[in-house]
Design an enzyme around this catalytic site. Sequence first.
Site, PDB file in Angstrom:
ATOM      1  N   TYR A 181      -2.168   1.235  22.689  1.00 13.45           N
ATOM      2  CA  TYR A 181      -2.462   0.822  21.311  1.00 13.45           C
ATOM      3  C   TYR A 181      -2.120   1.990  20.374  1.00 13.45           C
ATOM      4  O   TYR A 181      -2.271   3.159  20.752  1.00 13.45           O
ATOM      5  CB  TYR A 181      -3.945   0.445  21.216  1.00 13.45           C
ATOM      6  N   THR A 183      -3.289   3.823  18.096  1.00 15.08           N
ATOM      7  CA  THR A 183      -4.169   4.960  17.803  1.00 15.08           C
ATOM      8  C   THR A 183      -4.404   5.871  19.003  1.00 15.08           C
ATOM      9  O   THR A 183      -4.994   6.942  18.849  1.00 15.08           O
ATOM     10  CB  THR A 183      -5.535   4.466  17.296  1.00 15.08           C
ATOM     11  N   LYS A 184      -3.979   5.467  20.185  1.00 19.41           N
ATOM     12  CA  LYS A 184      -4.220   6.281  21.377  1.00 19.41           C
ATOM     13  C   LYS A 184      -3.431   7.587  21.312  1.00 19.41           C
ATOM     14  O   LYS A 184      -2.444   7.717  20.584  1.00 19.41           O
ATOM     15  CB  LYS A 184      -3.825   5.526  22.651  1.00 19.41           C
ATOM     16  N   ASN A 185      -3.834   8.560  22.132  1.00 25.58           N
ATOM     17  CA  ASN A 185      -3.086   9.817  22.185  1.00 25.58           C
ATOM     18  C   ASN A 185      -1.623   9.563  22.532  1.00 25.58           C
ATOM     19  O   ASN A 185      -0.727  10.223  22.012  1.00 25.58           O
ATOM     20  CB  ASN A 185      -3.709  10.762  23.207  1.00 25.58           C
ATOM     21  N   LEU A 186      -1.380   8.615  23.448  1.00 24.94           N
ATOM     22  CA  LEU A 186      -0.029   8.110  23.696  1.00 24.94           C
ATOM     23  C   LEU A 186      -0.002   6.675  23.197  1.00 24.94           C
ATOM     24  O   LEU A 186      -0.328   5.742  23.922  1.00 24.94           O
ATOM     25  CB  LEU A 186       0.324   8.177  25.182  1.00 24.94           C
TER      26      LEU A 186
END
Length: 361
Positions: A181, A183-186
Amino acid sequence: MIEYENLKKLNQPFFEEYKSRFDDVLESGWYILGKDVEKFEENFSKFNSSKYTIGVASGLDALVLSLKAFNFEKNDEVIVPSNTYIATILSIIHNGLKPVLVEPNIQTYNIDPKKIVEKITNKTKAIMVVHLYGQPCDMKPILEIANKYNLKIIEDCAQAHGAEYFGQKVGTFGIGAFSFYPTKNLGALGDGGAVTTNDDIIKDTIMKLRNYGSSEKYHNELVGYNSRLDEMQACFLDVKLKYLDDITNHKRNLAKIYMENLDDRFVKPIEKEGYKNVYHIFAIRYERRDKLKEYLLQNNIKTEIHYPVAPHKQEAMKNIITDNFPISQEIHETILSLPISYYHTENDIKRVVEVINNYDR
């Protein structure tokens, strides 16, 4: 204004590479399960020290297909933390299984291994752990329990890309389910997810399940799904993956500013030797959380709540989860997520600290 998140600013450093890779995919004329998905799967496996990565359409799908691969019987039980995002529990219900909730450790917010055994019955088939906020679970005792009772391990790694437990990456203790998603770090530029595994049979099963139950076109061996990471998202993810260690290190440096400077009246994340927290979210707890959130907004600092409603209090769960979970409830009533994005500067975080520490109770 210090925003909680801004996806344009977060992704801006990668725009030129995104555009180049996008043009390549566009010109290729191949948009589903092609070379870009294969390339990303290979590179993510290397990053995560996993034998296989299988790209799917979302983090929820990664969880659903991971459970489906074991072919459990209807109403078999899966142990799951009471303190998690609802998707974790939804994946169990969508498989016709029964979620059995276990309270978290109040310091780590992750499932408390000491409380697992009392919830095991002859119907228990798996433990689904959640590495919440980027903090790895205490896997050693969990693995011991799983081995003793012959239980499968599914790891919800949606917030924990690159997190480590005593040098071992999450998503390698059992089956790993990742979300990409935005907003995740990846994060992708849309939905996406992946399953990681070292098991050849599980890999083959999930590859079929994601593609209508088929490994050969028009020949369906399993009752499958349509859940495929597309070529566009795979190429964007492959670009960002090269910078994931930089993203993680930056967020860990910002977290260090919070940890070293925030007033002790605010409950900060616990840091333990051997646990590498990747700080997808930097969450504090405060008994008058809503007042603090309002105060910060008045001072041009945006925050979020992960999550305002505990799973057992959700309308959708009212006839499914009937027990009370006071520790989870306390967390959901007091938790507050502070800004900690890749684009935030050290000065941004120092400003947040200054304003919070000046909060007049």
